[in-house]
Design an enzyme around this catalytic site. Structure first.
Site, PDB file in Angstrom:
ATOM      1  N   GLU A  45       0.867  -1.174   0.000  1.00 20.06           N
ATOM      2  CA  GLU A  45       0.000   0.000   0.000  1.00 20.06           C
ATOM      3  C   GLU A  45       0.903   1.224   0.000  1.00 20.06           C
ATOM      4  OE1 GLU A  45      -3.789   2.090   2.275  1.00 20.06           O
ATOM      5  OE2 GLU A  45      -2.424   0.824   3.446  1.00 20.06           O
ATOM      6  N   GLU A  70       4.897   4.398   3.722  1.00 20.34           N
ATOM      7  CA  GLU A  70       4.366   5.666   4.220  1.00 20.34           C
ATOM      8  C   GLU A  70       5.516   6.642   4.445  1.00 20.34           C
ATOM      9  OE1 GLU A  70       2.661   8.757   5.201  1.00 20.34           O
ATOM     10  OE2 GLU A  70       1.262   7.102   4.813  1.00 20.34           O
ATOM     11  N   ASP A 119      -2.933  11.969  -2.412  1.00 18.88           N
ATOM     12  CA  ASP A 119      -3.012  13.421  -2.597  1.00 18.88           C
ATOM     13  C   ASP A 119      -3.321  13.701  -4.069  1.00 18.88           C
ATOM     14  OD1 ASP A 119      -2.481  16.199  -2.893  1.00 18.88           O
ATOM     15  OD2 ASP A 119      -1.025  16.131  -1.257  1.00 18.88           O
ATOM     16  N   LYS A 123      -3.183  21.137  -8.885  1.00 13.11           N
ATOM     17  CA  LYS A 123      -2.587  22.123  -9.787  1.00 13.11           C
ATOM     18  C   LYS A 123      -1.785  21.421 -10.881  1.00 13.11           C
ATOM     19  CE  LYS A 123      -2.387  25.739  -6.271  1.00 13.11           C
ATOM     20  NZ  LYS A 123      -1.538  26.675  -5.488  1.00 13.11           N
TER      21      LYS A 123
END
Length: 218
Positions: A45, A70, A119, A123
């Site tokens: 993950e 992570e 995330d 932009k």
């Protein structure tokens, strides 16, 4: 989402190098079989948050090995605590940047990659940071076995549309796709493993977008 720094979590990572790797040198190969004590299939993950998803999978599937990758050390420590508390020998924590994925895992070493609520980097100038940008897809293709899959979930419609287009342009095939995962068939809903973030937003009626995709034969 960046978590508030928790010194105890950072210290826990440092105290348990047998279970958590803290930003290892990409030039040094990781012997995952030695760390797990077996050569069972590995599932990763990328971006595990507080670890609800990956720890649930590890409990459900003791016949598989899991790596929670992570970048935030505090989050890695929170996951590590859950691993230790629940005795999950088939879960390792890797506190590192996904940009170094191939160095850490090597080619054809992984059976599945999970991308959960990444995330969106909305932009356009940040497109290369999105975890479904073509350069990341190339990394996933390298580490996945020939029949390996990416399972992707998000609550962001823009990121989902972008990801479908990016994967399609890369020549990937789609095995499953949903624009409202929590309103699919009972069988699909029951098999779904929620993240903390997913549970929070789905309970408010926010649709969850999901796809499973693979690469053409290497």
């Amino acid at each position: 989402m960046r978590l508030k720094n928790k010194p105890w979590a950072n210290e826990l990572v440092e105290e348990h190098p047998e279970s958590a790797l803290d930003r290892p040198n990409p030039a040094e190969k990781i012997d995952w079989a030695a760390r797990f004590g077996n050569d069972k299939p590995i599932e990763i993950e990328v971006g595990s948050g507080k670890g609800q998803f990956i720890t649930t999978l590890a409990k459900q599937h003791p016949d598989r090995n899991f790596v929670a990758m992570e970048i935030q050390k505090t989050a890695a420590g929170i996951i590590l605590k859950k691993k230790l508390d629940e005795g999950l020998d088939n879960l390792q924590i890797l506190c590192a940047d996904a940009a170094n994925l191939v160095a850490y895992f090597g080619e054809n070493s992984t059976s599945k990659i999970y991308l959960n609520f990444s995330d969106p980097w909305p932009k356009s100038r940040h497109e290369k940071r999105r975890l479904t940008y073509k350069d990341f897809l190339a990394k996933y293709q390298a580490v996945l076995t020939g029949d390996g899959l990416i399972e992707f979930k998000t609550d962001n419609s823009g990121l989902f549309a972008y990801s479908v287009k990016s994967m399609n342009n890369y020549g990937m095939h789609f095995d499953f796709m949903s624009v409202d995962l929590h309103h699919e068939s009972e069988e699909i809903v029951e098999k779904n493993v929620e993240t903390e973030y997913e549970h929070k937003f789905a309970s408010k009626g926010q649709p969850i977008y999901c796809l499973h995709a693979g690469f053409l034969a290497k």
